[in-house]
Design a protein around this motif. Structure first.
Motif, mmCIF file in Angstrom:
data_model
loop_
_atom_site.group_PDB
_atom_site.id
_atom_site.type_symbol
_atom_site.label_atom_id
_atom_site.label_comp_id
_atom_site.label_asym_id
_atom_site.label_seq_id
_atom_site.Cartn_x
_atom_site.Cartn_y
_atom_site.Cartn_z
ATOM 1 N N ASP A 70 1.033 -1.133 0.236
ATOM 2 C CA ASP A 70 0.122 -0.155 -0.241
ATOM 3 C C ASP A 70 0.503 0.835 -0.360
ATOM 4 O O ASP A 70 0.715 2.062 -0.663
ATOM 5 N N LYS A 77 7.632 6.998 2.918
ATOM 6 C CA LYS A 77 6.282 6.738 3.940
ATOM 7 C C LYS A 77 6.563 5.645 4.369
ATOM 8 O O LYS A 77 5.660 5.111 5.283
ATOM 9 N N CYS A 124 -0.313 1.473 15.457
ATOM 10 C CA CYS A 124 -1.084 2.907 14.967
ATOM 11 C C CYS A 124 -0.798 3.532 14.171
ATOM 12 O O CYS A 124 -1.816 4.214 13.593
ATOM 13 N N SER A 125 0.621 3.219 13.819
ATOM 14 C CA SER A 125 1.115 3.220 12.479
ATOM 15 C C SER A 125 0.429 3.017 11.230
ATOM 16 O O SER A 125 0.352 3.672 9.713
ATOM 17 N N TRP A 126 0.117 1.412 11.529
ATOM 18 C CA TRP A 126 -0.540 0.819 10.708
ATOM 19 C C TRP A 126 -2.491 1.666 9.996
ATOM 20 O O TRP A 126 -2.994 1.335 9.079
ATOM 21 N N TYR A 127 -2.646 1.803 11.166
ATOM 22 C CA TYR A 127 -4.157 1.948 10.719
ATOM 23 C C TYR A 127 -4.809 2.837 9.654
ATOM 24 O O TYR A 127 -5.889 1.768 9.435
ATOM 25 N N ARG A 128 -4.148 4.280 9.332
ATOM 26 C CA ARG A 128 -4.902 4.511 8.838
ATOM 27 C C ARG A 128 -4.521 4.289 6.792
ATOM 28 O O ARG A 128 -4.521 4.223 6.071
ATOM 29 N N ILE A 129 -3.066 3.515 6.921
ATOM 30 C CA ILE A 129 -2.753 3.077 5.555
ATOM 31 C C ILE A 129 -3.456 1.581 5.376
ATOM 32 O O ILE A 129 -3.810 1.311 3.899
ATOM 33 N N ASN A 130 -4.351 0.685 6.095
ATOM 34 C CA ASN A 130 -4.794 -0.344 6.290
ATOM 35 C C ASN A 130 -4.906 -1.465 7.416
ATOM 36 O O ASN A 130 -4.296 -1.895 8.159
ATOM 37 N N LYS A 131 -6.824 -0.820 7.498
ATOM 38 C CA LYS A 131 -7.339 -1.456 8.494
ATOM 39 C C LYS A 131 -7.323 -2.514 8.336
ATOM 40 O O LYS A 131 -6.938 -3.555 9.759
ATOM 41 N N THR A 134 -3.290 -3.815 10.571
ATOM 42 C CA THR A 134 -3.600 -3.804 11.848
ATOM 43 C C THR A 134 -5.025 -4.994 12.534
ATOM 44 O O THR A 134 -4.364 -5.469 13.460
#
Length: 167
Positions: A70, A77, A124-131, A134
């Motif tokens: 992603d 990033k 926490c760092s993954w949550y906005r990238i790919n639920k 997470t």
């Protein structure tokens, strides 16, 4: 696109490498020393651990692949999300040598407490990238919570012997 399967497999298998090496190096110490430790009644049977870690390593490895994909590979990033993941993986791999190899319960406890923090930071760092990635880490976090409580209890209930002292 044709090589994506290789990345999927690579990321998914990677966590197993350190887990297998930790087991292989410490496999003779585990049954002898570990069985003698005082453990709480809720400690899972020894046979559960390889099954649990196989499932957990597979899930977290595939989750890391999803994040990598992603974020477009090893881009700037991806540095923090995959860096946190890599750091927690290193601490995960370090726990068996501390616990079984060195029989240093205090260092194993320090390791797993730091590991918990990094695993939470990773999620926490993954949550906005790919639920989904997470969510794939949730069972791992649950197992870490149990493993942390178990490490604390074993550390408290099995005082470390000082060199030169006999019982």
């Amino acid at each position: 696109q044709g090589r994506m399967w290789a990345y999927t497999v690579g990321f998914t298998v990677l966590p197993h490498v350190g887990g297998f090496l930790g087991w292989f190096i410490n496999r003779k110490e585990m049954p002898v020393w570990y069985e003698k430790l005082k453990k709480p009644s809720w400690c899972p049977p020894r046979k559960i651990f390889p099954v649990a870690w196989t499932v957990l390593y597979t899930g977290m490895g595939y989750a890391s692949y999803l994040i990598w994909k992603d974020l477009g590979g090893c881009s700037s990033k991806a540095m923090v999300p995959l860096g946190l993941y890599g750091a927690q993986l290193v601490l995960n791999w370090a726990w068996p040598p501390f616990f079984f190899g060195a029989r240093n319960l205090k260092m194993a406890l320090i390791d797993i407490l730091c590991l918990d923090s990094l695993a939470i930071g990773t999620m926490c760092s993954w949550y906005r990238i790919n639920k989904i990635a997470t969510l794939l880490m949730v069972p791992y976090l649950g197992w870490l919570a149990m493993a942390t409580c178990l490490t604390i209890r074993i550390w408290k209930d099995n005082p470390e012997q000082k060199p030169g002292k006999s019982e």
